[in-house]
Design a protein around this motif. Sequence first.
Motif, PDB file in Angstrom:
ATOM      1  N   ARG A  72       0.864  -1.177   0.000  1.00 24.58           N
ATOM      2  CA  ARG A  72       0.000   0.000   0.000  1.00 24.58           C
ATOM      3  C   ARG A  72       0.900   1.225   0.000  1.00 24.58           C
ATOM      4  O   ARG A  72       1.917   1.260   0.698  1.00 24.58           O
ATOM      5  CB  ARG A  72      -0.924  -0.015   1.205  1.00 24.58           C
ATOM      6  CG  ARG A  72      -1.864  -1.220   1.183  1.00 24.58           C
ATOM      7  CD  ARG A  72      -2.947  -1.192   2.264  1.00 24.58           C
ATOM      8  NE  ARG A  72      -2.563  -0.681   3.544  1.00 24.58           N
ATOM      9  CZ  ARG A  72      -2.172  -1.420   4.580  1.00 24.58           C
ATOM     10  NH1 ARG A  72      -2.081  -2.725   4.463  1.00 24.58           N
ATOM     11  NH2 ARG A  72      -1.868  -0.862   5.732  1.00 24.58           N
ATOM     12  N   LEU A  73       0.543   2.223  -0.796  1.00 29.90           N
ATOM     13  CA  LEU A  73       1.352   3.427  -0.945  1.00 29.90           C
ATOM     14  C   LEU A  73       0.507   4.664  -0.686  1.00 29.90           C
ATOM     15  O   LEU A  73      -0.533   4.849  -1.318  1.00 29.90           O
ATOM     16  CB  LEU A  73       1.943   3.487  -2.357  1.00 29.90           C
ATOM     17  CG  LEU A  73       2.674   4.773  -2.768  1.00 29.90           C
ATOM     18  CD1 LEU A  73       3.925   4.979  -1.928  1.00 29.90           C
ATOM     19  CD2 LEU A  73       3.011   4.727  -4.246  1.00 29.90           C
ATOM     20  N   LYS A  74       0.964   5.489   0.244  1.00 30.18           N
ATOM     21  CA  LYS A  74       0.369   6.812   0.462  1.00 30.18           C
ATOM     22  C   LYS A  74       1.202   7.784  -0.350  1.00 30.18           C
ATOM     23  O   LYS A  74       2.408   7.917  -0.119  1.00 30.18           O
ATOM     24  CB  LYS A  74       0.417   7.199   1.940  1.00 30.18           C
ATOM     25  CG  LYS A  74      -0.479   6.404   2.818  1.00 30.18           C
ATOM     26  CD  LYS A  74      -0.399   6.876   4.258  1.00 30.18           C
ATOM     27  CE  LYS A  74      -1.202   5.941   5.145  1.00 30.18           C
ATOM     28  NZ  LYS A  74      -1.161   6.334   6.545  1.00 30.18           N
ATOM     29  N   ASP A 104      -6.930   5.915   3.319  1.00 32.14           N
ATOM     30  CA  ASP A 104      -5.627   6.454   3.703  1.00 32.14           C
ATOM     31  C   ASP A 104      -4.565   6.231   2.636  1.00 32.14           C
ATOM     32  O   ASP A 104      -3.654   7.032   2.477  1.00 32.14           O
ATOM     33  CB  ASP A 104      -5.157   5.833   5.016  1.00 32.14           C
ATOM     34  CG  ASP A 104      -5.984   6.293   6.203  1.00 32.14           C
ATOM     35  OD1 ASP A 104      -6.604   7.371   6.109  1.00 32.14           O
ATOM     36  OD2 ASP A 104      -6.012   5.573   7.214  1.00 32.14           O
ATOM     37  N   ASP A 105      -4.638   5.116   1.936  1.00 29.52           N
ATOM     38  CA  ASP A 105      -3.646   4.798   0.913  1.00 29.52           C
ATOM     39  C   ASP A 105      -4.166   5.223  -0.453  1.00 29.52           C
ATOM     40  O   ASP A 105      -5.359   5.120  -0.731  1.00 29.52           O
ATOM     41  CB  ASP A 105      -3.349   3.304   0.907  1.00 29.52           C
ATOM     42  CG  ASP A 105      -2.887   2.811   2.265  1.00 29.52           C
ATOM     43  OD1 ASP A 105      -1.998   3.456   2.838  1.00 29.52           O
ATOM     44  OD2 ASP A 105      -3.427   1.803   2.746  1.00 29.52           O
ATOM     45  N   CYS A 106      -3.261   5.682  -1.298  1.00 30.17           N
ATOM     46  CA  CYS A 106      -3.644   6.101  -2.651  1.00 30.17           C
ATOM     47  C   CYS A 106      -3.608   4.933  -3.634  1.00 30.17           C
ATOM     48  O   CYS A 106      -4.379   4.886  -4.578  1.00 30.17           O
ATOM     49  CB  CYS A 106      -2.695   7.193  -3.147  1.00 30.17           C
ATOM     50  SG  CYS A 106      -2.729   8.679  -2.151  1.00 30.17           S
ATOM     51  N   VAL A 108      -2.718   0.515  -4.192  1.00 30.70           N
ATOM     52  CA  VAL A 108      -2.434  -0.829  -3.716  1.00 30.70           C
ATOM     53  C   VAL A 108      -1.783  -1.563  -4.878  1.00 30.70           C
ATOM     54  O   VAL A 108      -2.344  -1.605  -5.981  1.00 30.70           O
ATOM     55  CB  VAL A 108      -3.715  -1.567  -3.247  1.00 30.70           C
ATOM     56  CG1 VAL A 108      -3.399  -2.998  -2.859  1.00 30.70           C
ATOM     57  CG2 VAL A 108      -4.369  -0.820  -2.093  1.00 30.70           C
ATOM     58  N   THR A 132       4.989   3.521   2.648  1.00 30.15           N
ATOM     59  CA  THR A 132       4.499   2.220   2.169  1.00 30.15           C
ATOM     60  C   THR A 132       4.200   1.306   3.346  1.00 30.15           C
ATOM     61  O   THR A 132       4.773   1.442   4.422  1.00 30.15           O
ATOM     62  CB  THR A 132       5.544   1.527   1.276  1.00 30.15           C
ATOM     63  OG1 THR A 132       6.725   1.292   2.041  1.00 30.15           O
ATOM     64  CG2 THR A 132       5.870   2.350   0.044  1.00 30.15           C
ATOM     65  N   THR A 133       3.295   0.380   3.123  1.00 27.92           N
ATOM     66  CA  THR A 133       3.025  -0.717   4.041  1.00 27.92           C
ATOM     67  C   THR A 133       3.041  -1.984   3.199  1.00 27.92           C
ATOM     68  O   THR A 133       2.328  -2.065   2.192  1.00 27.92           O
ATOM     69  CB  THR A 133       1.644  -0.560   4.717  1.00 27.92           C
ATOM     70  OG1 THR A 133       1.602   0.701   5.380  1.00 27.92           O
ATOM     71  CG2 THR A 133       1.387  -1.678   5.698  1.00 27.92           C
TER      72      THR A 133
END
Length: 171
Positions: A72-74, A104-106, A108, A132-133
């Motif tokens: 996941r990327l913000k 919250d994330d932009c 995936v 990132t997560t």
Amino acid sequence: MTESLDATDWSILVEVQRDGRIPLTELGRRVNLSASATTERIRRLEAAGVITGYHAHVDLAKVGFAVLAVVRLKYPGSRHQHRPLHRLLDERPEILECLRTTGDDCYVLKMAATSMAHLEQLVDELARFGSTTTNLVYSQTLPYRGPQGPRDPCPTRGPTGPGSETSQQAG
């Protein structure tokens, strides 16, 4: 624009998604159409853009990509500032899929790597764009299967009409 599909169209789509190389005669047999009628339906679905291509399913581990991850990327900033990320997506074939999302994330991303070190390198490249997560994938419980057709929106609803146990108790 949404295409109007009947039950036979959906049956064709289900079968073709299972096996894109199914012979038209066999497909016709499965959906109860002649080979020529099946061919015409397939051509119509392709022309309408419902069927957009045929793909091979590749076993990632067997081709050297044993590590699968969802990242996941913000990504801060406005949408037009996302072009550098889009260039990275074009340059890195290890990024198998990228979805723009709400919340919250932009983004995936589904990524395949040859090793943990390779995954770390990929995530480091993504981290240039924002936080990132990363989640490692143990197994694929349900592989992508594509749409299977419309369903009853409330399939678990019990009987409540005349003669049902619920209506008999109420009387």
